[in-house]
Design a protein around this motif. Structure first.
Motif, mmCIF file in Angstrom:
data_model
loop_
_atom_site.group_PDB
_atom_site.id
_atom_site.type_symbol
_atom_site.label_atom_id
_atom_site.label_comp_id
_atom_site.label_asym_id
_atom_site.label_seq_id
_atom_site.Cartn_x
_atom_site.Cartn_y
_atom_site.Cartn_z
ATOM 1 N N UNK A 160 2.230 -7.137 2.241
ATOM 2 C CA UNK A 160 2.547 -6.340 1.058
ATOM 3 C C UNK A 160 2.090 -4.909 1.276
ATOM 4 N N UNK A 161 2.750 -3.995 0.595
ATOM 5 C CA UNK A 161 2.371 -2.597 0.608
ATOM 6 C C UNK A 161 1.616 -2.285 -0.676
ATOM 7 N N UNK A 162 0.547 -1.519 -0.535
ATOM 8 C CA UNK A 162 -0.318 -1.209 -1.667
ATOM 9 C C UNK A 162 0.010 0.156 -2.253
ATOM 10 N N UNK A 163 -0.215 0.280 -3.566
ATOM 11 C CA UNK A 163 -0.006 1.514 -4.293
ATOM 12 C C UNK A 163 -1.341 2.041 -4.795
ATOM 13 N N UNK A 174 1.789 5.835 -5.673
ATOM 14 C CA UNK A 174 2.248 6.226 -4.340
ATOM 15 C C UNK A 174 1.923 5.112 -3.359
ATOM 16 N N UNK A 175 2.805 4.868 -2.407
ATOM 17 C CA UNK A 175 2.575 3.857 -1.371
ATOM 18 C C UNK A 175 1.540 4.412 -0.397
ATOM 19 N N UNK A 176 0.462 3.651 -0.152
ATOM 20 C CA UNK A 176 -0.594 4.205 0.705
ATOM 21 C C UNK A 176 -0.827 3.424 1.996
ATOM 22 N N UNK A 177 -0.618 2.114 1.988
ATOM 23 C CA UNK A 177 -0.896 1.328 3.191
ATOM 24 C C UNK A 177 -0.416 -0.096 2.994
ATOM 25 N N UNK A 178 -0.538 -0.908 4.042
ATOM 26 C CA UNK A 178 -0.290 -2.342 3.937
ATOM 27 C C UNK A 178 -1.614 -3.048 3.674
ATOM 28 N N UNK A 179 -1.552 -4.353 3.479
ATOM 29 C CA UNK A 179 -2.773 -5.122 3.229
ATOM 30 C C UNK A 179 -3.729 -5.063 4.408
ATOM 31 N N UNK A 180 -3.190 -4.903 5.614
ATOM 32 C CA UNK A 180 -4.034 -4.959 6.802
ATOM 33 C C UNK A 180 -3.812 -3.803 7.764
ATOM 34 N N UNK A 181 -3.368 -2.667 7.256
ATOM 35 C CA UNK A 181 -3.170 -1.545 8.161
ATOM 36 C C UNK A 181 -2.489 -0.365 7.492
ATOM 37 N N UNK A 182 -2.391 0.718 8.232
ATOM 38 C CA UNK A 182 -1.712 1.923 7.751
ATOM 39 C C UNK A 182 -0.206 1.786 7.922
ATOM 40 N N UNK A 213 8.658 11.547 10.980
ATOM 41 C CA UNK A 213 7.793 10.361 10.862
ATOM 42 C C UNK A 213 6.686 10.721 9.878
ATOM 43 N N UNK A 214 6.582 9.930 8.833
ATOM 44 C CA UNK A 214 5.703 10.257 7.715
ATOM 45 C C UNK A 214 4.653 9.169 7.523
ATOM 46 N N UNK A 215 3.442 9.588 7.235
ATOM 47 C CA UNK A 215 2.368 8.645 6.909
ATOM 48 C C UNK A 215 1.552 9.242 5.769
ATOM 49 N N UNK A 216 1.037 8.404 4.859
ATOM 50 C CA UNK A 216 0.270 8.945 3.734
ATOM 51 C C UNK A 216 -1.013 9.621 4.196
ATOM 52 N N UNK A 270 -5.804 7.822 -0.559
ATOM 53 C CA UNK A 270 -6.615 6.613 -0.667
ATOM 54 C C UNK A 270 -6.422 5.607 0.431
ATOM 55 N N UNK A 271 -5.643 5.939 1.472
ATOM 56 C CA UNK A 271 -5.434 4.972 2.554
ATOM 57 C C UNK A 271 -6.652 4.934 3.469
ATOM 58 N N UNK A 272 -6.780 3.818 4.168
ATOM 59 C CA UNK A 272 -7.850 3.654 5.136
ATOM 60 C C UNK A 272 -7.707 4.691 6.247
ATOM 61 N N UNK A 273 -8.837 5.231 6.670
ATOM 62 C CA UNK A 273 -8.822 6.173 7.799
ATOM 63 C C UNK A 273 -8.816 5.362 9.089
ATOM 64 N N UNK A 274 -7.642 4.820 9.420
ATOM 65 C CA UNK A 274 -7.532 3.857 10.502
ATOM 66 C C UNK A 274 -7.663 4.458 11.889
ATOM 67 N N UNK A 275 -8.307 3.719 12.778
ATOM 68 C CA UNK A 275 -8.446 4.160 14.168
ATOM 69 C C UNK A 275 -7.092 4.156 14.867
ATOM 70 N N UNK A 276 -6.299 3.108 14.642
ATOM 71 C CA UNK A 276 -4.968 3.087 15.263
ATOM 72 C C UNK A 276 -4.058 4.141 14.640
ATOM 73 N N UNK A 277 -4.234 4.407 13.369
ATOM 74 C CA UNK A 277 -3.483 5.498 12.720
ATOM 75 C C UNK A 277 -3.702 6.799 13.486
#
Length: 280
Positions: A170-173, A178-186, A195-198, A203-210
Motif C-alpha cells: 500500500x501507498x501511504x498518505x 500527499x502520497x509519501x511512501x510505501x509500507x516498506x520503502x520510498x 522521475x519524481x520522488x516525495x 514525511x517520507x522515510x529518509x531511506x538509504x536506498x532512496x
C-alpha cells in the motif's frame, strides 16, 4: 547468535519488560544488507543512525565510531558463519530502561542480529505487483516521521489491510493527502523523462536506498529528478512507479487500481545499482 553491547550471546536475548524499546518504542533501527560478506552503503546507514540518535536526544557513546560499529557487525556475521555470504543485519539502538515517558537516562544499548539471504545482488522482479492507497490513517509530516523508530503501528495495520485485500503493498498518505511512501520503502514516479520522488519534508522515510537511486538518476543526462510532492491523481498518469529499500533494491509496481505500468526505468536503474555495488 546475537550481539548485545559487544558480547556475542549463544541464545536470543530475553529483554526486560522495562526495556524502553518495548514499553515506549524508544528505539531506532537500521536494516542493512551484506553482499558476499561486504556491508553495503554503511556510511549512509551510519550517518543516518547518528543523526537520528541526536534527534531522539540519545547520548551517543564515545566508541560509536563508524569503524567500531562496522567491526561489531562483522564480528556478529562471523559468529553466525555468515562472513562470506549475503545476509540481512538488523542494528537496533534503544535508550536504557528507567522512567516513564520521561527517561531517567539518555544512555543507550545496542543489539545486532543477522540472518542469511539468498540473493547476493539485486534482482529485477517481473512478478505481478499490485498496490492501492491506505487511507485509514495518515502520516504527520515532521522530522520524526523520517526516522526508523520502533513506532511502526501504521505500517503494521497497513500491511494487514494489504493482505486482507489481496494487495502486495500500500501507498501511504500524509495529513495533507500527499502520497509519501510505501509500507516498506520510498516511492519514485516516472512520467516521460521526469522521475519524481516525495521530499522528506512531506514525511517520507529518509531511506538509504532512496539516496542511492537519487544519486544514480542525477548522473543520467536523459532524465530529470524532482523531489516534489505527489498527489494521488498523479499515480494513474504515471508511466512507471517503483518502490525502493535496501533489501529488495527496486520493486516495480505492476498495477494501481485500473492503471498498468511498464518497468523499463526500474530495470535500467537496478542494473546501474548492481554495477555500482560491484565496483565498490
Amino acid at each position: 547468535m546475537t550481539n548485545f553491547n559487544g558480547t556475542i550471546l549463544e541464545e536470543n536475548i530475553i529483554l526486560s519488560t522495562q526495556n524502553r524499546g518495548y514499553t515506549y518504542g524508544d528505539a531506532l533501527f537500521e536494516t542493512i544488507k551484506t553482499s558476499c560478506g561486504e556491508i553495503l552503503f554503511w556510511e549512509d546507514h551510519y550517518f543516518r543512525l547518528m543523526a537520528s540518535m541526536r534527534i531522539m536526544r540519545m547520548e551517543i557513546p564515545m566508541n560509536f565510531t563508524m569503524e567500531f560499529l562496522e567491526a561489531e557487525m562483522y564480528k556478529t556475521l562471523e559468529a553466525n558463519d555468515l562472513s562470506k555470504v549475503s545476509a540481512r543485519i538488523k542494528f537496533t539502538v534503544h535508550r536504557n530502561e528507567g522512567g516513564l515517558y520521561t527517561p531517567i537516562t539518555n544512555d543507550v544499548s545496542y543489539v545486532i542480529s543477522v540472518n542469511s539471504i539468498s540473493e547476493d545482488f539485486y534482482i529485477h522482479n517481473e512478478d505481478f505487483y499490485q498496490v492501492d492507497l491506505f487511507k485509514d490513517y495518515y502520516v504527520s509530516p515532521s522530522l520524526l516521521s523520517t526516522l526508523k523508530t520502533n513506532n511502526k503501528v501504521l505500517n503494521i495495520v497497513g500491511s494487514i489491510y494489504a493482505k486482507e485485500n489481496s494487495l502486495n503493498n500500500c501507498l501511504l498518505l500524509n495529513t495533507n493527502k500527499q502520497v509519501i511512501e510505501a509500507l516498506n520503502g520510498n516511492i519514485f514516479l516516472v512520467k516521460g523523462n521526469i522521475i519524481k520522488t516525495p521530499p522528506t519534508l512531506d514525511g517520507c522515510l529518509k531511506g538509504v536506498m532512496r539516496t542511492q537511486i537519487i544519486n544514480i538518476i542525477e548522473a543520467l543526462p536523459e532524465y530529470e529528478l524532482l523531489e516534489d510532492s505527489i498527489s494521488p491523481f498523479e499515480l494513474q498518469k504515471a508511466d512507471e512507479i517503483f518502490i525502493t529499500n535496501v533489501m529488495v533494491g527496486i520493486q516495480p509496481i505492476s498495477k494501481y487500481r485500473k492503471k498498468v505500468f511498464i518497468k523499463e526505468v526500474s530495470k535500467m536503474l537496478l542494473q546501474r545499482l548492481n554495477v555500482k555495488i560491484r565496483l565498490g
